[in-house]
Design a protein around this motif. Sequence first.
Motif, PDB file in Angstrom:
ATOM      1  N   TRP A 100       0.803  -1.221   0.000  1.00 37.13           N
ATOM      2  CA  TRP A 100       0.000   0.000   0.000  1.00 37.13           C
ATOM      3  C   TRP A 100       0.837   1.272   0.000  1.00 37.13           C
ATOM      4  O   TRP A 100       0.424   2.292  -0.559  1.00 37.13           O
ATOM      5  CB  TRP A 100      -0.928   0.024   1.215  1.00 37.13           C
ATOM      6  CG  TRP A 100      -2.012  -1.015   1.144  1.00 37.13           C
ATOM      7  CD1 TRP A 100      -2.094  -2.162   1.877  1.00 37.13           C
ATOM      8  CD2 TRP A 100      -3.151  -1.026   0.287  1.00 37.13           C
ATOM      9  NE1 TRP A 100      -3.212  -2.871   1.527  1.00 37.13           N
ATOM     10  CE2 TRP A 100      -3.883  -2.208   0.553  1.00 37.13           C
ATOM     11  CE3 TRP A 100      -3.627  -0.143  -0.692  1.00 37.13           C
ATOM     12  CZ2 TRP A 100      -5.052  -2.529  -0.112  1.00 37.13           C
ATOM     13  CZ3 TRP A 100      -4.804  -0.470  -1.351  1.00 37.13           C
ATOM     14  CH2 TRP A 100      -5.500  -1.644  -1.059  1.00 37.13           C
ATOM     15  N   ARG A 101       2.018   1.240   0.604  1.00 33.81           N
ATOM     16  CA  ARG A 101       2.798   2.478   0.746  1.00 33.81           C
ATOM     17  C   ARG A 101       4.004   2.573  -0.190  1.00 33.81           C
ATOM     18  O   ARG A 101       4.569   3.653  -0.335  1.00 33.81           O
ATOM     19  CB  ARG A 101       3.262   2.631   2.198  1.00 33.81           C
ATOM     20  CG  ARG A 101       2.105   2.728   3.171  1.00 33.81           C
ATOM     21  CD  ARG A 101       2.556   3.166   4.539  1.00 33.81           C
ATOM     22  NE  ARG A 101       1.457   3.150   5.493  1.00 33.81           N
ATOM     23  CZ  ARG A 101       1.548   3.591   6.749  1.00 33.81           C
ATOM     24  NH1 ARG A 101       2.700   4.093   7.183  1.00 33.81           N
ATOM     25  NH2 ARG A 101       0.507   3.536   7.559  1.00 33.81           N
ATOM     26  N   VAL A 102       4.375   1.465  -0.793  1.00 35.95           N
ATOM     27  CA  VAL A 102       5.517   1.493  -1.706  1.00 35.95           C
ATOM     28  C   VAL A 102       5.080   1.157  -3.136  1.00 35.95           C
ATOM     29  O   VAL A 102       5.145   1.991  -4.043  1.00 35.95           O
ATOM     30  CB  VAL A 102       6.633   0.526  -1.241  1.00 35.95           C
ATOM     31  CG1 VAL A 102       7.801   0.541  -2.234  1.00 35.95           C
ATOM     32  CG2 VAL A 102       7.113   0.906   0.154  1.00 35.95           C
ATOM     33  N   MET A 103       4.605  -0.065  -3.337  1.00 40.85           N
ATOM     34  CA  MET A 103       4.269  -0.502  -4.698  1.00 40.85           C
ATOM     35  C   MET A 103       3.095   0.269  -5.293  1.00 40.85           C
ATOM     36  O   MET A 103       3.058   0.519  -6.505  1.00 40.85           O
ATOM     37  CB  MET A 103       3.962  -2.004  -4.707  1.00 40.85           C
ATOM     38  CG  MET A 103       5.148  -2.874  -4.368  1.00 40.85           C
ATOM     39  SD  MET A 103       4.715  -4.622  -4.389  1.00 40.85           S
ATOM     40  CE  MET A 103       6.075  -5.285  -3.424  1.00 40.85           C
ATOM     41  N   ASP A 104       2.144   0.638  -4.456  1.00 42.21           N
ATOM     42  CA  ASP A 104       0.975   1.358  -4.968  1.00 42.21           C
ATOM     43  C   ASP A 104       1.366   2.685  -5.619  1.00 42.21           C
ATOM     44  O   ASP A 104       0.676   3.188  -6.502  1.00 42.21           O
ATOM     45  CB  ASP A 104      -0.019   1.600  -3.824  1.00 42.21           C
ATOM     46  CG  ASP A 104      -1.389   2.029  -4.336  1.00 42.21           C
ATOM     47  OD1 ASP A 104      -1.776   1.587  -5.435  1.00 42.21           O
ATOM     48  OD2 ASP A 104      -2.069   2.798  -3.646  1.00 42.21           O
TER      49      ASP A 104
END
Length: 428
Positions: A100-104
């Motif tokens: 949720w916080r990196v790949m998104d």
Amino acid sequence: MNNRRSFFRKSAAIGLGAFGVNSLFNELHAADFEEAEKLWDAGSGSNEDYWSVIQDAYSASKSEIIILNNGGVSPSPLVVQEALEKYNKQAAQGPSYYMWRVMDKGREPLRQRLAKLAGCDAEEIAINRNATEALNTIIFGLPLQKGDEIIGTIQDYPNMIQAYKQRQMRDGVVYKQLSFDFPIENDEQIVKAFADAVTPRTKIIHVTHIINWVGQIMPVKKICQMAHAKGIEVVVDGAHTFGLLDYAIPDLECDYYGTSLHKFLSAPVGSGMMWIKKDKIEKIWPLLCNSVPQGKDIRKFETLGTRSFCIEQAIGEAINFQEGIGTKRKQERIHFLKKYWAEQALQIPGVRIHTSLKPEYSCAIAGVSIDGMKPEELDSKLFKDYKIHTVGINWENIHAVRVTPHVYTKISDLDRLVGALETIAKKA
């Protein structure tokens, strides 16, 4: 060629993951691909030294079986496999953080690169899981009323046919299906069939860009032009053309479009894309809930809840791989492979080809049959005796074995197929 070499050197100097200078493609393949360019004889679709480099980039080229059902789902090259493994391992360290916080954060760069490959505005692209999801979103989101008519064909993909039939059952729309006897090497014959079915109540024409059963390329642009002249919108199923045929989506002149990325783009299984012309987005309801369902933002169609961001991000390396070859070159090579085996098969007594061999009417897919054998019997024998994986087709008026090579397919694989057909036909 110069543009492709420039791509190898620069490869998206800014961006995240696949689109940075440290992409896996740059690490694993860029140097080999650049060297392969020196082997390329311009204008030759049969340059085997060049294509052997591409083949080596796929683990599937070394499989114990010969995979000739790439029309179903294509294997990914090694760089895409490794990207997916890398992202999965990262996510496993803490999914709620890394997903949720990196790949998104990588979705917007991915949207931009998909749009560049598709030749369209990034604000018209939604990323999802396959062509069925993309097209069902459109089909169920269209604001159709009781009595409105949709025209499709019995040769369309079953999941789209069933979606229209469900709208007919639920909403009282009228779903009409044409039938064609393929191959057809006459665009006007196809366009006329659709035009003749139009009535004052017709709102939508659904067109499958490449008929998945036998590989017929439909004259999408001409159908769209005819439809628009009559005030009708067009939905295009591009599942078998994106990453294979060299075109920009807006050039088709359609209104709605869906595709799978795990076919000829060779992205991870479970990746797809939807395109909606910008001025049409507002009126299409999302298939799944969104806080602004009648908004103009294409992202309203991406409210899927938790899904694999790892798959999404690995699409980026598939785009790098595609651009490393070039879509036009890829299209010409795959058509060459289809024509290579099919022309030989046509010379075998008792063998029939159910697909045009002209590049304007077909590319990768061809249907083949042997007199006196059912498609499922031929399919079974090819695999049991020769370890050749195809698929038997029995759908409406189409009865054949579908054969679909890809860029990793070797000439020797197709020689084996032709030899197998010859032996089987003699015993049939």
